[in-house]
Design a protein around this motif. Structure first.
Motif, PDB file in Angstrom:
ATOM      1  N   ASP A   1       0.822  -1.556   0.407  1.00 40.46           N
ATOM      2  CA  ASP A   1      -0.290   0.017   0.132  1.00 40.46           C
ATOM      3  C   ASP A   1       0.490   0.918   0.036  1.00 40.46           C
TER       4      ASP A   1
ATOM      5  N   SER B   1       0.532   4.151   1.525  1.00 40.25           N
ATOM      6  CA  SER B   1       0.885   5.103   2.780  1.00 40.25           C
ATOM      7  C   SER B   1       1.762   3.726   3.360  1.00 40.25           C
TER       8      SER B   1
ATOM      9  N   ASN C   1       5.861   5.578   4.944  1.00 41.45           N
ATOM     10  CA  ASN C   1       6.082   5.545   5.549  1.00 41.45           C
ATOM     11  C   ASN C   1       8.003   5.388   5.824  1.00 41.45           C
TER      12      ASN C   1
ATOM     13  N   HIS D   1       3.046  11.938   2.378  1.00 43.57           N
ATOM     14  CA  HIS D   1       1.848  11.503   2.314  1.00 43.57           C
ATOM     15  C   HIS D   1       0.665  11.418   0.927  1.00 43.57           C
ATOM     16  N   VAL D   2      -0.389  10.267   1.588  1.00 46.85           N
ATOM     17  CA  VAL D   2      -0.845   9.894   0.003  1.00 46.85           C
ATOM     18  C   VAL D   2      -2.044  10.609   0.315  1.00 46.85           C
TER      19      VAL D   2
END
Length: 501
Positions: free
Chosen positions: A353, A355, A359, A499-500
């Motif tokens: 993913d 996200s 990270n 950030h996505v």
């Protein structure tokens, strides 16, 4: 992390490595009385307690010495890769030939790679010589490269360099390394960087070094040996091993297809779950298409989860395609490009993913922007001891940021038709054809690709420590960057996070 940091003297001399199915243990380890050249056959025997848990390693080396009688010399680094004790912890060392046991003098000598333990027989030897010795397992510790032989479940895994004391014999060009599992738990099997329990090396005996070893009740991802991708898990990891190895196979296919220049090379992924909580760490053996991943059991440590393990696996596997510079240490390339690819490519392919990739990118960025060494030159960083992990990891993040910007520039200049990896492919293909990737070749490529100003920028930022400011679309169009800052101790550092969209 790749295994390039291992003593260069212990990685020289391999000309051909192959795996094979040999006859029974007794016949394959018996002397060849017809040989006219010296040979070496090494047997690794894990020693176990009454419950079949591995408690140490016994090593047996059968050396066939030809020609005129001579003193036998064997050596081992005091600490393999500067980390794992080996020469200093060898016990029960014996040498024998047809005339019986032979004494040996022991000394410690200096070398460019660090202290070396040396054994020299007390008299001349010829014919069949047997060397035996024992080694303890490497004690458990959190983090760090997984070179040492450590117990996992009812098995053991580590690097061959942490257990081998090798002979110095002129003309020795054939060596074998194999397992003896007679004292291990029922159902045990063994692998040696290649998917089988035996390794045949044509070349100097140092070709046996830098081989990931694993033996015990293994869970295999493949139904039979001989597959291009082979994965094994030992112990009880805090995730489903079958699922993780299947995911790793998809990453292997993705890397092979994306880089292209290697086709689908044979690859060994070994996962060992130590019998204690441990951070996920890994090390790749770049020249041998293999990596060893260490995780804890039965639970994760705080801040660790399955995505952390996936990131480690993807990173170590990516090393196989990124490879090395040929004329110098270049962690900004070896590690930086590996970080960039492994932190983005799986998300682009839908294997992770976005996200999770955000990270991971943020973690590596913090290691760079949040370090006191973020403006240090590469020369200063690479002269810093490995114990200063906060410093030694700066090139990972610095390189990642540099390659993210370079990829964004190449995509923009070609209206999205080309990427960093497609632009780099000629360099990789030339390296595979025998032309080492050197700083001169790198800067010549960069000049052709982006012009002379790009070469100046590379030197100013990557080599000299100038701060790298991320392009707005670095890391693609699914992520966006924004400034942030961190307080570490009594210092505040400015940096970035993603950030996505």
């Amino acid at each position: 992390m790749s295994i390039r940091s291992i003593s260069a003297a212990w990685l020289v001399g391999a000309s051909l490595i192959m795996t094979a199915a040999l006859p029974s243990l007794a016949s394959s380890h018996s002397p060849d009385v017809k040989t006219t050249k010296p040979t070496l056959a090494i047997l690794l025997r894990p020693e176990t307690d009454a419950s079949h848990r591995v408690i140490g390693m016994a090593v047996e080396e059968r050396i066939t010495m030809t020609g005129q009688p001579q003193r036998l010399t064997l050596t081992a680094p005091v600490r393999f890769a500067g980390i794992v004790p080996i020469g200093s912890v060898v016990s029960d060392f014996t040498v024998a030939d047809a005339g019986g046991k032979v004494g040996a003098s022991v000394s410690e000598v200096a070398s460019a790679a660090g202290p070396v333990r040396r054994w020299i027989s007390d008299r001349d030897l010829t014919g069949n010589v047997m060397v035996r010795y024992r080694l303890p397992l490497t004690p458990f510790s959190e983090g760090g490269p997984p070179y040492g032989m450590k117990a996992a479940g009812l098995g053991v895994a580590g690097n061959s360099g942490s257990v081998l004391v090798l002979p110095e014999i002129a003309g020795l060009r054939r060596s074998t390394l194999r397992w003896d599992l007679s004292r291990m738990a029922p159902g045990s099997s063994g692998v040696i960087a290649g998917g089988t329990d035996i390794l045949i090396a044509e070349g100097a005996p140092e070709a046996l070094i830098d081989r990931w070893l694993m033996a015990g009740p293994l869970e295999a991802a493949q139904k039979s040996s001989g597959d291009r991708f082979n994965a094994y898990t030992l112990g009880a990891p805090p995730f489903d091993a079958t699922t993780m190895m299947a995911w790793s196979h998809r990453v292997y296919t993705l890397l092979a297809d994306t880089f292209g220049y290697l086709g689908k090379p044979p690859y060994l992924l070994a996962i060992r779950a130590l019998d204690a909580p441990s951070f996920a760490t890994g090390t790749a053996s770049v020249g041998n298409s293999a990596s060893l991943i260490t995780v804890g059991s039965p639970t994760y440590l705080p801040g660790q989860d399955v995505e952390r393990v996936k990131g480690t696996i993807a990173h170590e596997m990516t090393h196989n395609w990124v490879g090395q510079f040929g004329d110098r240490s270049a962690s900004w390339f070896n590690e930086g490009l590996t970080v960039y690819v492994s932190a983005t490519l799986p998300c682009e392919a839908g294997l992770r993913d976005w996200s999770d990739c955000a990270n991971e990118i943020g973690k590596w960025a913090r290691d760079y922007y949040g370090s006191v060494a973020r403006s240090w030159t590469m020369k200063r960083i690479e002269a810093t001891p490995f114990a200063r992990e906060d410093v030694r990891r700066v090139p990972y993040g610095r390189g990642m940021m540099y390659f993210a910007n370079l990829d964004a520039q190449i995509r923009a200049a070609s209206n999205g038709r080309r990427t960093l990896l497609t632009a780099l492919r000629p360099l990789f293909e030339e390296r595979r054809a025998g032309q080492p990737l050197t700083m001169q070749r790198w800067e010549a490529w960069l000049d052709r690709e982006r012009g002379p100003k790009a070469v100046v920028l590379f030197r100013d930022t990557v080599l000299e420590g100038g701060m790298i400011v991320p392009e707005p679309n670095a890391f693609g169009d699914r992520l966006r960057v924004r400034p942030t800052h961190w307080t570490i101790g009594n210092r505040t550092f400015d940096g970035y996070e993603w950030h996505v969209l």
